[in-house]
Design an enzyme around this catalytic site. Structure first.
Site, PDB file in Angstrom:
ATOM      1  N   TRP A  76       0.852  -1.192   0.000  1.00 35.96           N
ATOM      2  CA  TRP A  76       0.000   0.000   0.000  1.00 35.96           C
ATOM      3  C   TRP A  76       0.891   1.245   0.000  1.00 35.96           C
ATOM      4  CZ3 TRP A  76       1.058   3.105   4.137  1.00 35.96           C
ATOM      5  CH2 TRP A  76       1.503   2.511   5.318  1.00 35.96           C
ATOM      6  N   HIS A 160       5.182   4.779   6.784  1.00 40.30           N
ATOM      7  CA  HIS A 160       4.423   5.008   8.021  1.00 40.30           C
ATOM      8  C   HIS A 160       4.412   6.484   8.418  1.00 40.30           C
ATOM      9  CE1 HIS A 160       5.423   0.564   9.160  1.00 40.30           C
ATOM     10  NE2 HIS A 160       4.733   0.677   8.049  1.00 40.30           N
ATOM     11  N   GLU A 218       9.353  -3.685  17.408  1.00 39.36           N
ATOM     12  CA  GLU A 218       8.380  -3.779  16.325  1.00 39.36           C
ATOM     13  C   GLU A 218       7.049  -4.310  16.858  1.00 39.36           C
ATOM     14  OE1 GLU A 218       9.540  -1.756  14.273  1.00 39.36           O
ATOM     15  OE2 GLU A 218       9.679  -2.901  12.420  1.00 39.36           O
ATOM     16  N   THR A 221       5.341  -1.316  18.545  1.00 40.12           N
ATOM     17  CA  THR A 221       4.696  -0.386  17.607  1.00 40.12           C
ATOM     18  C   THR A 221       3.436  -1.008  17.020  1.00 40.12           C
ATOM     19  OG1 THR A 221       6.246  -1.151  15.933  1.00 40.12           O
ATOM     20  CG2 THR A 221       6.686   0.985  16.882  1.00 40.12           C
ATOM     21  N   ASP A 250       1.983  -3.928   8.968  1.00 41.13           N
ATOM     22  CA  ASP A 250       3.406  -3.921   8.557  1.00 41.13           C
ATOM     23  C   ASP A 250       4.307  -4.254   9.750  1.00 41.13           C
ATOM     24  OD1 ASP A 250       2.988  -3.144   5.962  1.00 41.13           O
ATOM     25  OD2 ASP A 250       4.010  -1.208   6.129  1.00 41.13           O
ATOM     26  N   GLU A 251       4.015  -3.610  10.873  1.00 42.00           N
ATOM     27  CA  GLU A 251       4.867  -3.806  12.062  1.00 42.00           C
ATOM     28  C   GLU A 251       4.831  -5.271  12.503  1.00 42.00           C
ATOM     29  OE1 GLU A 251       6.643  -1.350  12.569  1.00 42.00           O
ATOM     30  OE2 GLU A 251       5.575   0.554  12.651  1.00 42.00           O
ATOM     31  N   HIS A 254       7.143  -7.184  10.389  1.00 39.21           N
ATOM     32  CA  HIS A 254       8.534  -6.883  10.760  1.00 39.21           C
ATOM     33  C   HIS A 254       8.932  -7.574  12.072  1.00 39.21           C
ATOM     34  CE1 HIS A 254       8.204  -2.888   8.309  1.00 39.21           C
ATOM     35  NE2 HIS A 254       8.342  -3.942   7.553  1.00 39.21           N
TER      36      HIS A 254
HETATM   37 FE   LIG Z   1       6.778   1.910  11.619  1.00 33.69          FE
HETATM   38 FE   LIG Z   2       8.538  -0.505  12.839  1.00 38.34          FE
END
Ligand SMILES: [Fe+2]
Ligand SMILES: [Fe+2]
Length: 388
Positions: A76, A160, A218, A221, A250-251, A254
């Site tokens: 995205w 982000h 991560e 977050t 996304d986090e 990760h």
């Molecule tokens: Fe981030």
């Molecule tokens: Fe991150």
């Protein structure tokens, strides 16, 4: 990344002094390298061996870690969640966004701004990753899989800050000049991984502790953005919830990658990895925006952390839960390697830590509930005051 967990930051044995250099204010740690060697002996030894281990894991990283990066074509972009300036309906869409934003509380915006500022300090995080022996990007475009990961991760993370920044700009709810100043100050100050500044008295260029930190960070977050998504939904803003949710997911990807790296380290170098985990937790996972400053509030990070704690966006209980999750994720309790004495002690320490943190957090929460909250102005929301 976000231990707006103020008591953790306060428990830190590092003292900061500030000095004025021209117009900028930088924060300098006064803890010496000698003190650090005494307190954390294993972090400062055997970096060469650790670098060798990472070199021997390059093929593995290519096959097992790079797969966590999402192809650009499938990713995205900020524009997917924001009014399109090239469309005729742009002004109307912005009006709608601002109408929805008016319904949302100031304390929510303070959390979102702090999250955005944290994301916008991304150049610092890439720098820190590239201080680590055995994984650094030697050329800026190195084909080494660890370097490819760092660049790919950075490229994903960059979306982000972009997305939150553009949303906040359009919302009309915040003082963008003050926020932009805070970002500039934070980038000047840098960050601490486990106390002090980088190689001086932090974890230095030790990839083991760094990856324990990122595994934790991560996830933190992901929790934080997940909560801002949930609260946006509770306040009736579906679009804002979607936007925060996209970042949170996304986090999550990760954190899974970083946790897989540490899982592998436990397999190939159990004793040292156990020591690194325990040391990172002793130092506390202080969040990367700890040195934030807006030119006015000397306690900005502490005050921001208190708002996130009060609102439930990121709390000390989350800190304990993340630790517990990692202990289980890496099966730490069940590891029966041929530890040296320190390794066994480290295992015992991390396994018992989460309940201790929970008990402390409960006690401090009870004490806070008894007192009257202070009202503190935040320049990000034009000096309106919030209880902390
Ligand atoms: Fe981030
Ligand atoms: Fe991150």
């Amino acid at each position: 990344m976000h231990a707006r967990f103020e008591s953790m930051a306060m428990a830190f044995k590092v003292s900061f002094s500030t000095l004025n250099s021209g117009n900028a204010k930088y924060r300098i740690s006064s803890t010496s390298l000698t003190d650090c060697r005494k307190k954390y002996p294993s972090v400062l030894k055997s970096h060469t061996t650790k670098a060798e281990i990472f070199r021997s894991m390059e093929k593995w990283a290519e096959q097992n870690i790079l797969t966590y990066l999402k192809p650009v074509e499938k990713s995205w972009q900020s524009q997917d969640f924001l009014p399109n300036p090239a469309s005729d309906g742009f002004i109307e869409e912005v009006r709608e966004l601002r109408k929805r934003a008016k319904e949302i509380t100031d304390d929510y915006y303070v959390c979102l701004v702090g999250d955005m500022i944290t994301e916008e300090a991304l150049p610092t995080y890439m720098t820190v990753l590239n201080t680590n022996d055995g994984i650094r990007d030697e050329t800026g475009s190195s084909p080494n899989p660890w370097a490819v990961w760092t660049r790919g991760w950075t490229a994903e993370e960059n979306r982000h800050g972009d997305l939150l920044n553009k949303y906040l700009y359009l919302s009309g709810r915040v003082d963008m000049h003050q926020i932009e100043k805070t970002i500039q100050y934070l980038l000047c100050s840098g960050m601490t991984v486990g106390g002090g500044r980088g190689g001086e008295n932090g974890t230095g260029n030790d990839p083991y502790t760094t990856f324990v930190y990122t595994s934790f960070q991560e996830r933190a977050t992901s929790v934080s953005h997940g909560n801002t998504a949930r609260f946006a939904l509770n306040q009736g803003d579906v679009n804002l919830a979607r936007l925060c949710g996209a970042i949170a997911s996304d986090e999550k990807r990760h954190e899974a990658a970083y946790q897989k790296i540490v899982e592998k380290l436990f397999e190939v170098d159990t004793n040292e990895t156990m020591l690194a985990f325990a040391e990172m937790m002793k130092r506390k996972v202080v969040m990367p925006a700890q040195l934030m400053y807006d030119g006015r509030d000397e306690h900005l990070f502490r005050n921001f952390s208190r708002v996130t704690q009060r609102l439930g966006v990121y709390t000390s209980m989350d800190y304990a839960d993340i630790l517990q999750f990692l202990v289980e994720r890496w099966n730490v309790e069940k590891i029966t390697a041929d530890f040296d004495g320190n390794g066994r002690e480290a295992q015992d320490y991390v396994c018992k830590l989460a309940p201790r943190i929970r008990a402390l957090a409960e006690r401090s929460q009870n004490m806070k509930n008894r007192g009257e909250p202070n009202l503190v102005p935040f320049s990000w929301i034009r000096d309106r005051k919030l209880p902390i």
